[in-house]
Design a protein around this motif. Structure first.
Motif, PDB file in Angstrom:
ATOM      1  N   GLU A 289       0.840  -1.198   0.000  1.00  0.00           N
ATOM      2  CA  GLU A 289       0.000   0.000   0.000  1.00  0.00           C
ATOM      3  C   GLU A 289       0.874   1.246   0.000  1.00  0.00           C
ATOM      4  O   GLU A 289       1.903   1.313   0.680  1.00  0.00           O
ATOM      5  N   VAL A 290       0.481   2.247  -0.764  1.00  0.00           N
ATOM      6  CA  VAL A 290       1.213   3.512  -0.856  1.00  0.00           C
ATOM      7  C   VAL A 290       0.599   4.503   0.114  1.00  0.00           C
ATOM      8  O   VAL A 290      -0.597   4.794   0.047  1.00  0.00           O
ATOM      9  N   PHE A 291       1.429   5.041   1.013  1.00  0.00           N
ATOM     10  CA  PHE A 291       0.948   6.007   1.999  1.00  0.00           C
ATOM     11  C   PHE A 291       1.197   7.453   1.576  1.00  0.00           C
ATOM     12  O   PHE A 291       0.416   8.338   1.927  1.00  0.00           O
TER      13      PHE A 291
ATOM     14  N   SER B 280      10.379  12.519  -5.788  1.00  0.00           N
ATOM     15  CA  SER B 280      11.635  11.881  -5.400  1.00  0.00           C
ATOM     16  C   SER B 280      11.524  11.008  -4.160  1.00  0.00           C
ATOM     17  O   SER B 280      12.515  10.372  -3.783  1.00  0.00           O
ATOM     18  N   VAL B 281      10.359  10.952  -3.503  1.00  0.00           N
ATOM     19  CA  VAL B 281      10.187  10.159  -2.278  1.00  0.00           C
ATOM     20  C   VAL B 281       8.862   9.415  -2.344  1.00  0.00           C
ATOM     21  O   VAL B 281       7.846   9.985  -2.770  1.00  0.00           O
ATOM     22  N   MET B 282       8.884   8.141  -1.934  1.00  0.00           N
ATOM     23  CA  MET B 282       7.651   7.359  -1.865  1.00  0.00           C
ATOM     24  C   MET B 282       7.672   6.529  -0.586  1.00  0.00           C
ATOM     25  O   MET B 282       8.687   5.904  -0.250  1.00  0.00           O
ATOM     26  N   VAL B 283       6.561   6.527   0.121  1.00  0.00           N
ATOM     27  CA  VAL B 283       6.425   5.785   1.375  1.00  0.00           C
ATOM     28  C   VAL B 283       5.375   4.698   1.164  1.00  0.00           C
ATOM     29  O   VAL B 283       4.236   4.986   0.802  1.00  0.00           O
ATOM     30  N   THR B 284       5.781   3.442   1.392  1.00  0.00           N
ATOM     31  CA  THR B 284       4.888   2.307   1.170  1.00  0.00           C
ATOM     32  C   THR B 284       4.954   1.345   2.349  1.00  0.00           C
ATOM     33  O   THR B 284       5.783   1.488   3.259  1.00  0.00           O
ATOM     34  N   GLU B 285       4.084   0.363   2.268  1.00  0.00           N
ATOM     35  CA  GLU B 285       4.087  -0.720   3.244  1.00  0.00           C
ATOM     36  C   GLU B 285       5.335  -1.582   3.044  1.00  0.00           C
ATOM     37  O   GLU B 285       5.822  -1.755   1.938  1.00  0.00           O
TER      38      GLU B 285
END
Length: 404
Positions: free
Chosen positions: A270-272, A277-282
């Motif tokens: 899942e993408v939060f 330039s930044v990605m926060v995921t599960e």
């Protein structure tokens, strides 16, 4: 006497001989012909001169031609220096080291070429295949500062690993859940800054090298290397914007919303949050497929994983018309431990539908013993056109109709 004088003068000007050289060998004139030990010394001297000459010539040309295209000259000189060991030491490990030191474009090219065992030696493919998971990386303070500034409530932790485009860190994300504030473990993907600087120039240099290779060897024109590099560059540039990868992951999540495939389970992180330039995921659970095949598992488990992977690819191609374009063994994680999402995560991610899905998962909890397959790094994904769908379907039908 003349012979002794010649031998003495030759021996005096030669480098120190290797151990085991006897006077009888000198008398027979065996030292007059350079042996392997002399050629090795000469190669080392030539390599040292090359390493000194290339940086100096590159610096001077870069200064003189900087108003025109000096940066390209400097980059070309750096690549020539990096690839020098391959000229003097033609072995797969030297080639892989040069590819890794050349930058992200060459690393991605090596990752793709490692799958072409039909045209490349197996030893070389094995060496380049290591770059799927073993790309050198180091934690950077700028990555932490940038990620925490762009994503509210994020705390970046230790470095987990990295690829040719980005590095992945462990982290914690504070957010407001359905039952109040909560902190969850996340994966933080931060793009490498040098990727943007070298992407365009490296692709231009590769196109120029392909043009030169086709000029020297016209037989290579059937490969259409320049067109292939244009397609390669187009897909590679997509990975520079992590928002595109976030959209792809959400698309895959919708396609595999049930989480079930034949003989297994499928999961998309899942993408939060996501920026350019930044990605926060599960966090992805389990081990990579390349590590899984090296572990000892029963034949039943291996068959389940194989069947689940085949069913996953078949659904992408024949049902969803949306394909993961970079599905090498490092981007597929296998987990054999039964996992169940917490009610807070399920509800916060999907609301009422998440709670219903959680209840359904509890009702079918026997399926949790099946292997879990997690897909990551979906920056390169292909949305199939109608013509490509028809071509694929006709090819599959033709394969089934073939006589053994």
């Amino acid at each position: 006497a003349d012979l002794c004088a010649v031998v003495t003068s030759r021996v005096a000007t030669m480098p120190l001989p290797p151990p085991g050289l006897t006077v009888a060998m000198v008398a027979r004139g065996e030292v007059l012909a350079p042996g392997p030990w002399m050629w090795a010394r000469r190669r080392r001297k030539a390599f040292g001169c090359w390493c000194l000459l290339v940086p100096f010539a590159t610096l001077m040309l870069g200064i003189l031609l900087w108003p025109l295209r000096g940066c390209m000259v400097v980059r070309s000189g750096y690549l020539a220096l990096v690839w020098s060991p391959v000229i003097f030491r033609r072995k797969p490990d030297a080639l892989v080291s040069s590819l890794e030191a050349s930058g992200p474009v060459f690393i991605k090219l090596a990752q793709w070429l490692s799958t072409r065992r039909d045209i490349l030696p197996e030893e070389l493919c094995d060496g380049m295949g290591q770059l799927h998971e073993r790309v050198s990386c180091r934690p950077r303070h700028d990555d932490r500062r940038k990620a925490e500034a762009l994503v509210k409530g994020l705390q970046v932790g230790d470095l987990l690993g990295g690829g040719c485009i980005a590095q992945v860190y462990n982290g914690k994300l504070e957010r407001h859940g359905i039952w109040g504030p909560e902190t969850i473990q996340v994966a933080v993907k931060v793009r490498r800054e040098e990727v943007v600087d070298y992407m365009e120039s490296d692709i231009k240099l590769l196109r120029w090298a392909a043009r030169v290779a086709e000029w020297f060897s016209p037989d290579l024109q059937w490969l259409s290397m320049e067109d292939a590099l244009d397609n390669f560059g187009w897909y590679l540039i997509q990975q520079l914007d992590l928002r595109i990868e976030a959209d792809h992951l959400q698309h895959f999540g919708e396609n595999f919303q049930s989480g079930e495939v034949k003989s297994g389970r499928i999961k998309v992180p899942e993408v939060f949050a996501s920026t350019e330039s930044v990605m926060v995921t599960e966090l992805a659970q389990g081990v990579s497929l390349s590590q899984f095949v090296k572990q000892k598992h029963s034949k039943k488990v291996k068959n389940q994983v194989f069947t689940a992977l085949i069913d996953t690819m078949a659904r992408m191609i024949l049902l969803h018309n949306f394909i993961h374009g970079d599905l090498h063994p490092g981007n597929v994680f296998i987990s054999l431990s039964p996992t169940l999402p917490s009610p807070s995560i399920a509800a916060a991610g999907h609301g009422r539908s998440g709670l219903l899905a959680l209840r359904e998962r509890w009702r079918r909890r026997d399926n949790d013993e099946l292997p879990m397959i997690t897909l990551i790094d979906a920056g390169i994904s292909i949305n199939m056109t109608s013509d490509l769908i028809d071509f694929t379907m006709n090819g599959v039908l033709a394969a089934f109709r073939m006589q053994p």
